[in-house]
Design a protein around this motif. Structure first.
Motif: not given
Length: 346
Positions: A260, A270, A272, A289, A291
């Motif tokens: 995501e 965000s 996914s 990014n 994550s």
């Protein structure tokens, strides 16, 4: 002696505060990386549907297979059926994004596949993510593309071919359809094939790109795009960020393969996997990014043709009269389909 009004701050805390300030300044600076940054104008979930003979695809762009079958099943109700599909069922979907006609994220396991079928008037770009697909056409062209390989097929005036899984288990990839201009729709078919090791790539600060078409990070693909286009496969490690230039006049979209990411603005939510993100006009896209896992997506952009699009399943022309002629050519094996009469894939 203690100075009045002064509180001691530990060095460790100062370091953390400084790092946070640097991160905020960095994100702020990078948000202004372009004169006209592209934002997410539309978000579309690629929906699962059955195609070919038992294959499953997630279709992010294009719903015209339903239109094709509506003519097959309801020849006297086709206009009404298409109106219902357009206005009641697929209103929120993305029918096309000039010059892009279709994007499928496919998964096919034997004995399923895509047996003999025709094309005219556009190009197909098949990019393997896992496994392999074996291709045969009526002109004698055969071959297998494996993980990371690309087949760029210009159907032009006509191709009949098959695309079948080359091994056991799921064979996965992306297929993108790119329209051809009216002057190129009836050119002779041709192929450009790239093995995975021949695809140009670059890496910097946690960002890796595979340049299928176009240019990124100082690296250019050798693929000739008859309709000017770029096609890039990006992987971003956690906390990495990307800023990619895109010609201002081109239409562009992102398809998230895994993970995501945040697209367009650092403060955006965000998004996914399996979403298509249509990008607004501008001169570039920024991606973060945030994550803890790798983000992988493809970015495609192309110069719009600004021509009428009349599509009948695997045939894409500029007028209904040209579609009618194509159906006749295919049925009677003429004007590009001559070899169809006696050919069947093995």
């Amino acid at each position: 002696m203690r100075a009045i009004g002064f509180n001691f701050i530990p060095l460790k805390s100062i370091t953390k505060i400084s790092q946070k300030i640097r991160n905020i300044m960095s994100e702020s600076d990078q948000s202004c990386a372009f004169n006209r940054p592209r934002m997410v104008a539309k978000k579309v979930l690629a929906k699962t549907q059955h195609e070919g003979d038992g294959a499953v695809v997630r279709r992010g762009i294009g719903r015209y297979s339903f239109y094709y079958y509506s003519y097959q099943i309801f020849p006297f109700m086709a206009t009404f059926v298409i109106w219902v599909l357009d206005n009641l069922i697929f209103r929120a979907d993305l029918k096309n994004l000039d010059p892009f006609l279709m994007l499928d994220d496919f998964s096919v396991s034997p004995p399923a596949g895509f047996p003999d079928h025709p094309h005219r008037g556009f190009e197909t770009v098949t990019y393997m993510l896992q496994g392999g697909i074996t291709h045969q056409d009526f002109a004698g062209h055969t071959g297998t593309i494996h993980t990371g390989d690309v087949q760029w097929m210009t159907a032009g005036r006509g191709i009949i071919h098959s695309e079948m899984p080359a091994g056991e288990g799921p064979q996965k990839g992306l297929q993108l359809w790119i329209n051809l201009s009216s002057k190129d729709k009836m050119i002779e078919p041709r192929y450009q094939e790239l093995l995975s090791e021949d695809i140009k790539r670059a890496e910097n600060d946690g960002v890796e790109v595979r340049v299928i078409a176009g240019e990124s990070m100082g690296v250019r693909s050798p693929v000739y795009t008859r309709t000017p286009a770029m096609y890039l496969d990006f992987s971003l490690k956690p906390r990495a960020q990307l800023h990619q230039n895109i010609p201002e006049s081109w239409n562009a979209f992102v398809y998230i393969i895994e993970g995501e990411g945040v697209f367009g603005s650092v403060n955006s939510s965000s998004v996914s996997a399996h979403y298509v993100l249509v990008l607004s006009p501008g001169d570039g896209i920024s991606v973060w990014n945030k994550s803890s896992k790798t983000l992988r997506f493809v970015l495609a952009a192309g110069q719009p043709l600004n021509e009428p699009v009349v599509q009948y399943g695997p045939f894409v022309m500029n007028s209904q009269a040209e579609i009618d002629q194509t159906i006749e050519d295919y049925h009677y094996s003429k004007n590009g389909f001559e070899m169809a009469k006696h050919w069947r894939s093995q």
